[in-house]
Motif scaffolding. Structure first.
Motif, short mmCIF file in Angstrom:
data_model
loop_
_atom_site.label_atom_id
_atom_site.label_comp_id
_atom_site.label_asym_id
_atom_site.label_seq_id
_atom_site.Cartn_x
_atom_site.Cartn_y
_atom_site.Cartn_z
N PRO A 59 1.00 -1.27 0.08
CA PRO A 59 0.13 0.06 -0.06
C PRO A 59 0.80 1.12 -0.02
O PRO A 59 2.12 1.19 0.33
N PRO A 60 0.41 2.42 -0.42
CA PRO A 60 1.17 3.71 -0.42
C PRO A 60 1.11 3.99 1.04
O PRO A 60 0.52 3.61 1.96
N ARG A 61 2.33 4.86 1.36
CA ARG A 61 2.68 5.37 2.64
C ARG A 61 2.50 6.89 2.91
O ARG A 61 2.90 7.36 1.83
N TYR A 62 2.27 7.33 3.84
CA TYR A 62 2.07 8.79 3.92
C TYR A 62 3.11 9.22 5.05
O TYR A 62 3.46 8.69 6.15
N LEU A 63 3.72 10.43 4.42
CA LEU A 63 4.67 11.19 5.52
C LEU A 63 3.96 12.38 5.92
O LEU A 63 3.69 13.17 4.96
N THR A 64 3.69 12.52 7.13
CA THR A 64 2.91 13.71 7.64
C THR A 64 3.58 14.35 8.60
O THR A 64 3.86 13.82 9.73
N GLU A 65 3.66 15.58 8.69
CA GLU A 65 4.04 16.42 9.74
C GLU A 65 3.35 17.78 9.89
O GLU A 65 2.57 18.28 8.83
N GLN A 66 3.55 18.31 11.26
CA GLN A 66 2.96 19.59 11.34
C GLN A 66 3.97 20.72 10.90
O GLN A 66 5.05 20.86 11.04
N ILE A 67 3.31 21.69 10.23
CA ILE A 67 4.06 22.63 9.53
C ILE A 67 3.84 24.04 10.10
O ILE A 67 4.23 24.97 9.80
N GLY A 68 2.72 24.20 10.92
CA GLY A 68 2.48 25.56 11.43
C GLY A 68 1.12 25.48 12.07
O GLY A 68 0.58 24.42 12.62
N GLY A 69 0.51 26.75 12.22
CA GLY A 69 -0.69 26.92 13.15
C GLY A 69 -0.58 27.06 14.48
O GLY A 69 0.34 27.21 14.85
N PHE A 70 -1.60 26.93 15.09
CA PHE A 70 -1.75 27.10 16.53
C PHE A 70 -2.21 25.55 17.01
O PHE A 70 -2.41 24.62 16.73
N PHE A 116 -1.07 20.69 9.02
CA PHE A 116 -0.09 19.39 8.52
C PHE A 116 -0.04 19.50 7.09
O PHE A 116 -0.82 19.85 6.53
N LYS A 117 1.09 18.86 7.00
CA LYS A 117 1.38 18.69 5.57
C LYS A 117 1.59 17.03 5.19
O LYS A 117 2.61 16.49 5.78
N ALA A 118 1.26 16.34 4.17
CA ALA A 118 1.54 15.19 4.04
C ALA A 118 1.81 14.98 2.52
O ALA A 118 1.30 15.73 1.45
N LYS A 119 2.68 13.83 2.32
CA LYS A 119 2.98 13.55 0.99
C LYS A 119 2.82 11.95 0.92
O LYS A 119 3.10 11.31 2.01
N VAL A 120 2.24 11.45 -0.11
CA VAL A 120 1.77 10.02 -0.08
C VAL A 120 2.77 9.42 -1.38
O VAL A 120 3.07 10.15 -2.46
N LEU A 121 3.42 8.44 -0.82
CA LEU A 121 4.57 7.73 -1.91
C LEU A 121 4.13 6.26 -2.12
O LEU A 121 3.52 5.81 -1.20
N VAL A 122 4.64 5.73 -3.03
CA VAL A 122 4.60 4.41 -3.48
C VAL A 122 5.82 3.87 -3.73
O VAL A 122 6.51 4.42 -4.69
N GLY A 123 6.58 3.25 -2.81
CA GLY A 123 8.04 2.66 -2.87
C GLY A 123 8.51 4.15 -2.37
O GLY A 123 8.40 4.73 -1.42
N GLU A 124 9.56 4.85 -3.29
CA GLU A 124 10.26 5.97 -3.19
C GLU A 124 9.58 7.09 -3.79
O GLU A 124 10.26 8.18 -3.82
#
Length: 228
Positions: free
Chosen positions: A170-181, A187-195
């Motif tokens: 399955p695809p994997r998600y790299l998610t991190e908080q980038i701002g806000g209160f 949050f910003k997420a990237k979805v990857l298949v493999g690399e």
């Protein structure tokens, strides 16, 4: 009072109701509810999956996965939170309250997950006790609502495309908080298949950011006439 709010350990219930923004303004409060939210999310995913497995013996994996997502998405969990009266019991910081936190689907759904996690611990880690609480809520969701939501779940649609066209992983998600209160993070997420990166998205919470990333991936595939 709904049964979900009846605890042996009132301190555990209070922690489940305590948002990070409240702790930031009241450090003496101690721990906020995010660890309990993590536990509750896992429990709800298991119980909703097991519930649907029993309810629909004729359905395949893909359909059951979509239906499970529809039962425990942010919008539906926020409705459950309102049904059991969590909105008026959440402990929020002044900024979160000022921004309409008692009606915020993100805060409501997160608090509901935390209370589920706390209820599990309060009942000696007895999954049957939690099942008795949540299955009536699952049953209250009209079938039509589940079907409509399951048909538009972007993460599952993208996963199905990957498994049809690339492979079983399955695809994997790299998610991190980038701002806000604290009460309204971003949050910003990237979805990857493999690399390989297929899409990215920004949202008010991890789930929303990942959903937008999946939608971005699907849009790119459609533009390349690869979406089937």
């Amino acid at each position: 009072m709904h049964k979900i709010l009846i605890f042996h350990d009132e301190k555990l219930l209070r922690r489940a109701l305590t948002h990070r923004s409240y702790v930031n303004e009241n450090p003496e409060e101690g721990e906020h509810n995010e660890r309990l939210e993590f536990l509750g999310d896992a429990i709800l995913n298991f119980l909703s999956g097991e519930y649907l497995y029993r309810l629909h013996p004729e359905r395949g994996e893909d359909e059951l996965t979509r239906r499970r997502s529809a039962l425990v998405d942010e919008k539906q969990l926020a409705k459950f939170a309102l049904e059991v009266g969590l909105d008026v019991k959440m402990l929020l910081g002044k900024g979160a309250i000022r921004d309409g936190g008692y009606q915020n689907p993100n805060l409501l759904s997160s608090t509901f997950e935390a209370v589920i996690g706390a209820y599990y611990l309060d009942h000696s880690s007895d999954i049957e006790a939690v099942r008795a609480i949540v299955e009536p809520l699952f049953e209250s969701v009209p079938e039509q609502v589940v079907v409509v939501r399951s048909n538009v779940d972007s993460k599952n649609r993208f996963q199905e495309w990957v498994q049809r066209n690339i492979g079983p992983t399955p695809p994997r998600y790299l998610t991190e908080q980038i701002g806000g209160f604290s009460h309204a993070p971003e949050f910003k997420a990237k979805v990857l298949v493999g690399e390989e990166e297929y899409g990215e998205g920004i949202g008010r919470n991890k789930k929303e950011a990942e959903k937008v990333a999946a939608e971005d991936a699907l849009a790119k595939l459609e533009k390349q006439a690869l979406l089937s």
